[in-house]
Design a protein around this motif. Sequence first.
Motif, short mmCIF file in Angstrom:
data_model
loop_
_atom_site.label_atom_id
_atom_site.label_comp_id
_atom_site.label_asym_id
_atom_site.label_seq_id
_atom_site.Cartn_x
_atom_site.Cartn_y
_atom_site.Cartn_z
N THR A 91 2.84 -4.80 4.82
CA THR A 91 2.76 -3.34 4.73
C THR A 91 3.78 -2.82 3.73
OG1 THR A 91 4.27 -3.13 6.61
CG2 THR A 91 1.90 -3.02 7.07
N PRO A 92 3.47 -1.71 3.07
CA PRO A 92 4.40 -1.12 2.09
C PRO A 92 5.43 -0.23 2.78
CG PRO A 92 2.39 0.16 2.18
CD PRO A 92 2.20 -0.99 3.15
N ALA A 93 6.18 0.51 1.98
CA ALA A 93 7.09 1.52 2.52
C ALA A 93 6.26 2.61 3.17
CB ALA A 93 7.96 2.08 1.41
N ALA A 94 6.94 3.43 3.96
CA ALA A 94 6.26 4.48 4.73
C ALA A 94 5.37 5.36 3.85
CB ALA A 94 7.30 5.35 5.44
N GLY A 95 4.22 5.72 4.40
CA GLY A 95 3.28 6.56 3.66
C GLY A 95 1.92 6.57 4.32
N GLY A 96 0.93 7.02 3.58
CA GLY A 96 -0.44 7.11 4.08
C GLY A 96 -1.03 8.48 3.80
N PRO A 97 -2.23 8.74 4.27
CA PRO A 97 -3.05 7.87 5.13
C PRO A 97 -3.79 6.78 4.37
CG PRO A 97 -4.20 9.92 4.74
CD PRO A 97 -2.86 10.07 4.07
N TYR A 98 -4.09 5.69 5.09
CA TYR A 98 -4.78 4.54 4.53
C TYR A 98 -5.96 4.16 5.41
CZ TYR A 98 -0.39 3.92 1.91
OH TYR A 98 0.71 4.10 1.11
N THR A 99 -6.73 3.19 4.92
CA THR A 99 -7.83 2.63 5.72
C THR A 99 -7.70 1.11 5.73
OG1 THR A 99 -9.34 2.43 3.83
CG2 THR A 99 -9.40 4.50 5.08
N ILE A 100 -8.27 0.50 6.76
CA ILE A 100 -8.44 -0.96 6.80
C ILE A 100 -9.90 -1.22 7.15
CG2 ILE A 100 -7.72 -3.14 7.83
CD1 ILE A 100 -5.12 -1.89 8.64
N THR A 101 -10.55 -2.06 6.36
CA THR A 101 -11.96 -2.38 6.57
C THR A 101 -12.11 -3.84 6.97
OG1 THR A 101 -12.62 -0.75 4.91
CG2 THR A 101 -14.25 -2.42 5.52
N PHE A 102 -12.84 -4.06 8.07
CA PHE A 102 -13.15 -5.40 8.56
C PHE A 102 -14.64 -5.61 8.39
CE2 PHE A 102 -9.57 -3.64 10.81
CZ PHE A 102 -8.65 -4.67 10.90
N LYS A 103 -15.03 -6.60 7.60
CA LYS A 103 -16.45 -6.82 7.32
C LYS A 103 -16.84 -8.25 7.67
CE LYS A 103 -20.02 -6.35 3.77
NZ LYS A 103 -20.88 -5.60 4.68
N GLY A 104 -17.63 -8.39 8.72
CA GLY A 104 -18.21 -9.67 9.09
C GLY A 104 -19.71 -9.49 9.15
#
Length: 297
Positions: A92-105
């Motif tokens: 993870t980077p330094a504090a910040g956001g918002p971000y997304t995480i995508t899980f693709k199966g």
Amino acid sequence: MLRNADFKNYISKRMTKKIAFLCAALFPLLAVANVRLPAVLGSNMVLQQQSTVKLWGWSAPAERILVTTSWNNKTDTVVGTRDANWQLTVQTPAAGGPYTITFKGYNTVVLENILIGEVWVCSGQSNMEWSYNHKLKDIADELPTAANPNIRFFQITKATSTSPQDDCEASWVPCDSNTLKSFSAVGYFFGKKLNKDLNIPIGLINSSWSGTPAEVWANPEAIENNAVVKEAATKISPAAWWPYLPGRAYNAMIAPITDFAIAGAIWYQGEGNTAIPNTYGQSLRSEEHTSELQSPI
């Protein structure tokens, strides 16, 4: 012309062939398992900044899963184990956001509105659990200005178990006048100060239960391996409103989040151990629930 018996036999054979064809066509679909995540990995969560954090969940055995983090647009790959689970780590980077995480199966899961900052676990008994719902004026005074999207709550539902669990009942929510009402007052004011002083997002996990002795929050193996604490735990009197056997709250309310990276934990408890005060210090040293949580400090 087909006789009635021959006609029935003809129809039966046709239906058998169709059923066999459908089963063959559907079998690959039935064998597919959707990618699933534990409750603590969800939209609106806060991840510990500048850390190696673990992501994990469940899938079909040998299922290939692509995990993409928007803060660096990097895609990592993990394959489901024979036990139908998986895990990997990301930076993870330094504090910040918002971000997304995508899980693709076989399916796709997208976690949205993720912040990077500091994560703290808040645990204990009524001192930690009390909230606006307990008529606390200090929280009532906060409600008009409580909305702060950079403070997030994860309120774990009360539960017990005789063995460590891999999931719990809760969801991440931003702090506002509604979500604050049922959240720990101590946890909130702690998080509010951190957010103000550090000027970064704060994630607060509340896992508390009024009246509980320290031993119910300890890893049961730690109690079992400490003869003094184990003997003292037998002197805790049963009660109608809270668990008293060692490890029961730990198994259901701490074990599911031990893989989630945190900055630290705050603990507010003691009255539940007034009957056995001489061993309280050892009980705290036996309580491995804070040390087992992934903490970068």
